[in-house]
Scaffold this active site. Sequence first.
Site, short mmCIF file in Angstrom:
data_model
loop_
_atom_site.label_atom_id
_atom_site.label_comp_id
_atom_site.label_asym_id
_atom_site.label_seq_id
_atom_site.Cartn_x
_atom_site.Cartn_y
_atom_site.Cartn_z
N GLY A 67 0.60 -1.34 0.04
CA GLY A 67 -0.03 -0.08 0.15
C GLY A 67 0.96 1.44 -0.01
N GLY A 68 0.47 2.15 0.82
CA GLY A 68 1.18 3.43 0.85
C GLY A 68 2.95 3.34 1.41
N GLY B 90 24.47 4.57 -33.10
CA GLY B 90 23.77 5.66 -32.16
C GLY B 90 24.54 5.09 -30.90
CB ALA B 91 25.05 2.03 -29.06
C1 HXC Z 1 -3.45 -1.67 11.34
C2 HXC Z 1 -2.21 -3.50 11.08
C3 HXC Z 1 -2.19 -3.05 9.83
C4 HXC Z 1 -2.58 -1.89 9.28
C5 HXC Z 1 -1.08 -5.18 10.20
N1 HXC Z 1 -1.64 -4.71 11.22
N2 HXC Z 1 -1.26 -4.23 9.03
N3 HXC Z 1 -2.97 -2.81 11.79
N4 HXC Z 1 -3.18 -1.29 9.94
N5 HXC Z 1 -2.41 -1.36 8.12
C6 HXC Z 1 -1.55 -5.53 12.70
C7 HXC Z 1 -2.47 -6.62 12.57
O1 HXC Z 1 -3.81 -6.45 12.84
C8 HXC Z 1 -1.92 -7.43 13.68
O2 HXC Z 1 -2.36 -7.16 14.88
C9 HXC Z 1 -0.28 -7.16 13.49
O3 HXC Z 1 -0.38 -5.91 12.92
C10 HXC Z 1 0.44 -8.10 12.80
O4 HXC Z 1 -0.01 -8.27 11.66
P1 HXC Z 1 -0.63 -9.94 11.06
O5 HXC Z 1 -1.48 -9.68 9.94
O6 HXC Z 1 -0.73 -10.67 12.10
O7 HXC Z 1 0.82 -10.26 10.32
P2 HXC Z 1 1.14 -11.16 9.05
O8 HXC Z 1 0.46 -12.49 9.32
O9 HXC Z 1 2.73 -11.20 8.98
O10 HXC Z 1 0.90 -10.10 7.79
C11 HXC Z 1 1.32 -8.92 7.59
C12 HXC Z 1 0.53 -8.29 6.53
C13 HXC Z 1 -0.82 -8.20 7.11
C14 HXC Z 1 0.56 -9.16 5.16
C15 HXC Z 1 1.37 -6.86 6.16
O11 HXC Z 1 -1.00 -7.57 8.29
C16 HXC Z 1 -1.68 -7.08 6.25
O12 HXC Z 1 -2.26 -7.67 5.00
N6 HXC Z 1 -1.76 -5.97 6.76
C17 HXC Z 1 -2.82 -5.01 6.02
C18 HXC Z 1 -2.10 -4.44 4.52
C19 HXC Z 1 -3.05 -3.42 4.03
O13 HXC Z 1 -3.93 -3.69 3.56
N7 HXC Z 1 -2.71 -2.24 4.38
C20 HXC Z 1 -3.44 -1.01 4.03
C21 HXC Z 1 -2.99 -0.72 2.71
S1 HXC Z 1 -3.73 0.62 2.08
P3 HXC Z 1 -2.75 -8.18 15.98
O14 HXC Z 1 -3.07 -7.23 17.23
O15 HXC Z 1 -3.94 -8.81 15.46
O16 HXC Z 1 -1.46 -8.93 16.07
C22 HXC Z 1 -2.72 1.80 1.97
C23 HXC Z 1 -3.00 3.10 1.39
C24 HXC Z 1 -2.01 4.13 1.57
O17 HXC Z 1 -1.50 1.87 2.72
C25 HXC Z 1 -2.19 4.92 0.30
C26 HXC Z 1 -1.20 6.09 0.35
C27 HXC Z 1 -1.10 6.87 -0.84
#
Ligand code: HXC
Length: 511
Positions: free
Chosen positions: A170-171, A405-406
């Site tokens: 994502g971001g 050209g290269a």
């Molecule tokens: C809040 C988050 C989080 C997030 C992970 N966590 N990502 N909390 N916001 N974005 C938290 C989980 O809830 C979890 O908490 C802990 O971090 C560990 O994550 P896990 O999922 O248990 O770890 P893992 O299995 O290793 O997976 C990692 C991961 C997955 C692949 C990164 O967490 C995931 O898919 N996260 C979301 C990714 C995502 O969609 N992000 C937003 C993108 S949008 P607990 O308490 O349960 O342990 C974006 C837009 C910005 O970024 C654009 C700007 C231009």
Amino acid sequence: MKHVLEILEERRAEARLGGGQGRIDAQHKKGKLTARERIELLLDHGSFEEYDMFVQQRCTDFGMDQAAKIPGDGVVTGWGTVNGRTVYVFAKDFTVLGGSLSETHAGKITKLQDMALKNRAPIIGLFDAGGARIQEGVAALGGYGEVFQRNVIASGVIPQISLIMGPCAGGDVYSPAMTDFIFMVKDTSYMFVTGPDVVKTVTNENVTAEELGGASVHATKSSIADRAYENDVEALLQMRRLIDFLPASNRDDVPEWPSFDDSDRSDLSLDTLVPDNPNKPYDMKELILKIVDEGDFFEIQEAHAKNIVTGFARIDGRSVGIVANQPMVLAGVLDSDASRKAARFVRFCDAFSIPLVTFVDVPGFLPGTAQEYGGLIKHGAKLLYAYAEATVPKITIITRKAFGGAYVVMASKHLRGDVNYAWPSAQIAVMGAKGAVEIIFRQDIGDAEKIAARTKEYEERFLSPFVAAERGYIDEVIMPHGTRRRISRALAALRHKELENPWKKHDNIPL
Ligand code: HXC
């Protein structure tokens, strides 16, 4: 007094634990170090000064006001030294809400970016995070925007380096994308805009995280990553090595380290490096390693577009950027990927006053629909543009072919090459003899004897360095064994080079 000192120590100890021992253990189990362990390895021992250790998130939505307020909020920031030189560093802490970015987390990063820019020192980001803090919504998006804006303002002013050591989605991907270099750790890191689940929903493709954005993809196919390393430790130690090559900012000179390699050192084996048969390859990296100080070469994008080699080395203890066609891969031809790869490298070196040393053995641009449909004209023009706009010292050595050209593109005299040398084996011409004869003597194509005679005539007249040397396009034809000495002397002569392009708001490189 004792009591408050103890409180401080307690609060520090709590902050250093991040998301707690359980999550630290889980991090280790995945083969990853924690944010603080990474910083310890990256910086000189004991040099890290941490900032904002007690910053906490302020979100109240989705139960976040009830959630544990973890000091530091998922990113460790501060500065320290690498071999005595200042660098700013931030490291995402995956043990705290997956290292996700909140408004306050972003504020810590932007504060550090501002300090690095103000104090003109490189900034390194260590990424291991799940993107925007989902509970925060638009506040997190705004935070990303603030980080991106600073990436752009600092671009070309201070070196910005991103090391991806876990998830980066994502971001989180766009800040690294705007830094100078991205490095990854094999098997434990991946980068993508949208993950495998979204991909499945939208395109019905089944891919794993590794297939979508692992180091194996980004260091080879997409060229997003400049290099991939086996594990956290190797990656961090290599970042220290890279920093040693880079100036602190665009106003600083390249660092100078003690060199134990004689600048007059000649290497007789170079006299026989180029085979007699012009179609036989040889390894350009052998030449690079034999010429630079102590054979120390930090290659950039080693696994992508291998037909061109780019990287940092030193001559007389001072950094140079090396660009070299590689006859071992696709005969060293320039294609879209090679042009883009080298163009970006040349522009980095020019932005940071790193002299360019170019080794040329190039049969031309790669023909074919795949290349033309893929935009070879614009991609090739990027490299042409990059060399032409560069004002750093430019030293070019043509070892064998420099066709069409290269020839012009590869830091030729016509693009303000400062010192242009050719080995006696150089062939500087509009094209190879076979292609040339088949065009200009088309009427003789059925007559093998005539064609052979014409080919020989063409080879004798044009396939040497002397036609170019007669015109002054080559400053001197040099013996291969003396190449290091020649480069060292040329760099010394160019040490105070002054050349400025006319004022403009910014240029318009063909993107
Ligand atoms: C809040 C988050 C989080 C997030 C992970 N966590 N990502 N909390 N916001 N974005 C938290 C989980 O809830 C979890 O908490 C802990 O971090 C560990 O994550 P896990 O999922 O248990 O770890 P893992 O299995 O290793 O997976 C990692 C991961 C997955 C692949 C990164 O967490 C995931 O898919 N996260 C979301 C990714 C995502 O969609 N992000 C937003 C993108 S949008 P607990 O308490 O349960 O342990 C974006 C837009 C910005 O970024 C654009 C700007 C231009």
